[in-house]
Design an enzyme around this catalytic site. Structure first.
Site, mmCIF file in Angstrom:
data_model
loop_
_atom_site.group_PDB
_atom_site.id
_atom_site.type_symbol
_atom_site.label_atom_id
_atom_site.label_comp_id
_atom_site.label_asym_id
_atom_site.label_seq_id
_atom_site.Cartn_x
_atom_site.Cartn_y
_atom_site.Cartn_z
ATOM 1 N N SER A 179 -14.270 -3.781 30.543
ATOM 2 C CA SER A 179 -14.532 -2.600 31.549
ATOM 3 C C SER A 179 -14.094 -1.420 30.823
ATOM 4 O O SER A 179 -14.391 -0.170 31.257
ATOM 5 C CB SER A 179 -13.540 -2.780 32.432
ATOM 6 O OG SER A 179 -12.024 -2.891 31.857
ATOM 7 N N SER A 203 -11.961 -6.832 27.894
ATOM 8 C CA SER A 203 -12.426 -5.400 28.310
ATOM 9 C C SER A 203 -12.449 -4.506 27.010
ATOM 10 O O SER A 203 -12.634 -3.527 27.116
ATOM 11 C CB SER A 203 -11.719 -5.044 29.548
ATOM 12 O OG SER A 203 -11.901 -5.438 30.688
ATOM 13 N N LYS A 205 -8.794 5.615 28.170
ATOM 14 C CA LYS A 205 -9.408 4.792 29.277
ATOM 15 C C LYS A 205 -8.832 5.463 30.386
ATOM 16 O O LYS A 205 -7.510 5.517 30.639
ATOM 17 C CB LYS A 205 -9.389 3.461 29.404
ATOM 18 C CG LYS A 205 -10.155 2.889 30.423
ATOM 19 C CD LYS A 205 -9.968 1.139 29.967
ATOM 20 C CE LYS A 205 -10.751 0.242 31.147
ATOM 21 N NZ LYS A 205 -10.664 -1.186 30.866
#
Length: 484
Positions: A160, A184, A83
């Protein structure tokens, strides 16, 4: 053995490592296949950076090793994605926000470094909700764009960590890392039909399972953690073991396994999602799992005293500390905020800068968070359950709102509610309590949209939770690949 493209794309992490270590599959061939897949599916916006040259060079180095040398690397040749808010040396760490676009930290986050030391190959950085402050991965940053769900590109992948989830579900990578503050890793894992782990955080010190100090663009030191994501619990277990230094893990025995069903989490669900989740319960009971109803009636009321107070207080100090520690090109949180592209994130940070909550933060930390932790501890002990089980989200993936405003959703025709609150409801409490959570696939609604089930365990029970997840995965199975 002839490794067709389809066979390569279907490999789990454990299968890929075995094939590469044995010399049956060349790491460079496998990496090239995944890179081609990522480029062919660029419309999903799963990546902010795809490191074609670096990944291929790393793969050729793995192939040049002797068989014994490869065998000493537990992840030899395994391509992973990370990420874009997790520090990576030589690759952008921007949190998908304009002010940090192109910034490259001096070193990898410890969790990333341990995987690379074990032989993993970094394919690239994955897209996300801007600054990790949202659950849709709808992003208006010019260098990012909105991530799309591989099972239906018109729908959100969750957030996210939506880019990591989409890349793994779409077979662009077998595994990767996300981060989890309020859900997330688990929300996108649920909506994209994969597995996501939120490790224990506890007091943030010795109770924290993953230690990545100043190595993640932060929201909250109380709640943030890196978490592994993959298509199987076995693969998540593999990554977790290498990050933490633990060895192999056997699945839990179903005999005498007691799993709590917390009543608040099973209320107000989308009917179709609930149907899939309850079908999974039938399978688990048939296999011998004992399911125990658990009340926890005070849970949401206590959690409400914790969540917003922490979420709107800690980002200001924590983000500034990360900018300074990493010598970022921007040293002011105000400058970061001024250039935020997504309206929802901008509004949130305006509230952060205004410091609207004041003394509520200290009360949340000293009174309500301990009370929430006590509620969980007493529930596990008092009900004699190994873990709690519930749908990860209240509803399946919803359409992308390209304007990224204050979206609202309706569950089965009920009055519309805030989208972020709807998706966070079941993942947020355990995040605030600092206990581990694991989302794994339960099935598909109408044969097309994934549903996730979450297992939450006592603080520090991560290995036990993964062992239970391994057993549940054998009963429930994995999901078919999206038809893209």
């Amino acid at each position: 053995m002839t490794w067709t493209v389809d066979k390569q794309l279907a490999l789990t992490s454990t299968q890929a490592v075995k094939a590469i270590q044995s010399g049956q599959l060349k790491a460079a061939e496998y990496v090239a296949t995944l890179l081609a897949r990522a480029e062919a599916l660029s419309n999903l916006n799963a990546f902010t950076v795809l490191d074609v040259e670096g990944a291929l060079a790393a793969a050729h180095r793995i192939d040049a090793l002797g068989e014994n040398e490869r065998a000493r690397q537990p992840l030899a040749g395994l391509p992973i994605v990370v990420k874009d808010n997790i520090n990576t040396r030589g690759l952008q760490t921007s949190a998908a926000t304009p002010a940090l676009e192109g910034f490259t930290p001096a070193r990898h986050a410890p969790s990333v470094q341990r995987l690379i030391d074990a032989g993993a190959i970094l394919l690239g950085k994955t897209n996300m909700h801007e600054l990790a402050f949202g659950i849709t991965s709808t992003n208006l940053s010019p260098g990012a764009g909105s991530v799309r769900n591989p099972y239906d590109p018109g729908l959100i992948p969750g957030g996210s960590s939506g880019g990591t989830a989409a890349a793994i579900a779409a077979r662009m990578a077998p595994a990767g890392l996300g981060t989890d503050t309020g859900g997330s890793t688990r929300i996108p894992a649920a909506l994209c039909g994969i597995v996501g782990l939120r490790p224990s955080v506890g007091d943030g010190g010795t109770q924290r399972r993953y230690h990545d100090p100043q190595a993640v663009v932060p929201i909250s030191h109380t709640r943030d953690t890196v978490g592994p994501m993959a298509r199987t619990v076995a693969d998540v277990t593999l990554l977790d073991g290498l990050i933490t230094g633990h060895g192999p893990l056997a699945q839990a025995s179903i005999a005498n396994l007691r799993i709590g069903l917390p009543e608040p989490f099973w209320q107000g669900l989308e009917a179709a999602l609930e149907g899939v989740a309850r079908e999974a319960l039938v399978k688990l009971e048939a296999a011998g799992v004992t399911l125990v109803p658990v009340e926890m009636s005070e849970l949401f009321a206590i959690n409400a005293r914790v969540s917003t107070a922490i979420a709107l207080h800690e980002p200001l100090e924590d983000l500034h500390a990360w900018l300074v520690a990493n010598k970022a090109p921007v040293q002011s949180v105000a400058e970061i905020v001024a250039r935020i592209a997504s309206p929802d994130v901008h509004a949130t940070y305006d509230a952060v800068l205004a410091n609207e909550l004041g003394g509520d933060y200290q009360t949340a930390i000293t009174v309500w968070r301990p009370r929430l932790q006590q509620l969980y501890a007493h529930t596990f002990a008092g009900c004699g359950v190994d873990a709690l089980l519930f749908p990860t989200t209240r509803l399946v993936a919803v359409p992308i709102d390209d304007m990224n405003g204050s979206s609202r959703v309706s569950i089965d025709g009920a009055p519309p509610i805030d989208e972020m609150s709807a998706f966070l409801r079941n993942t947020d409490p355990s995040s605030n309590a600092g206990i581990p959570g694991l989302s794994l696939p339960a099935g598909l609604v109408d044969g097309r949209l994934p549903v996730g089930l979450e297992l939450d365990g006592p603080l520090g029970s991560d290995r036990r939770l993964l062992a239970i997840g391994l057993a549940f995965e054998e009963i429930l199975g994995t999901l078919p690949a999206p038809a893209i």
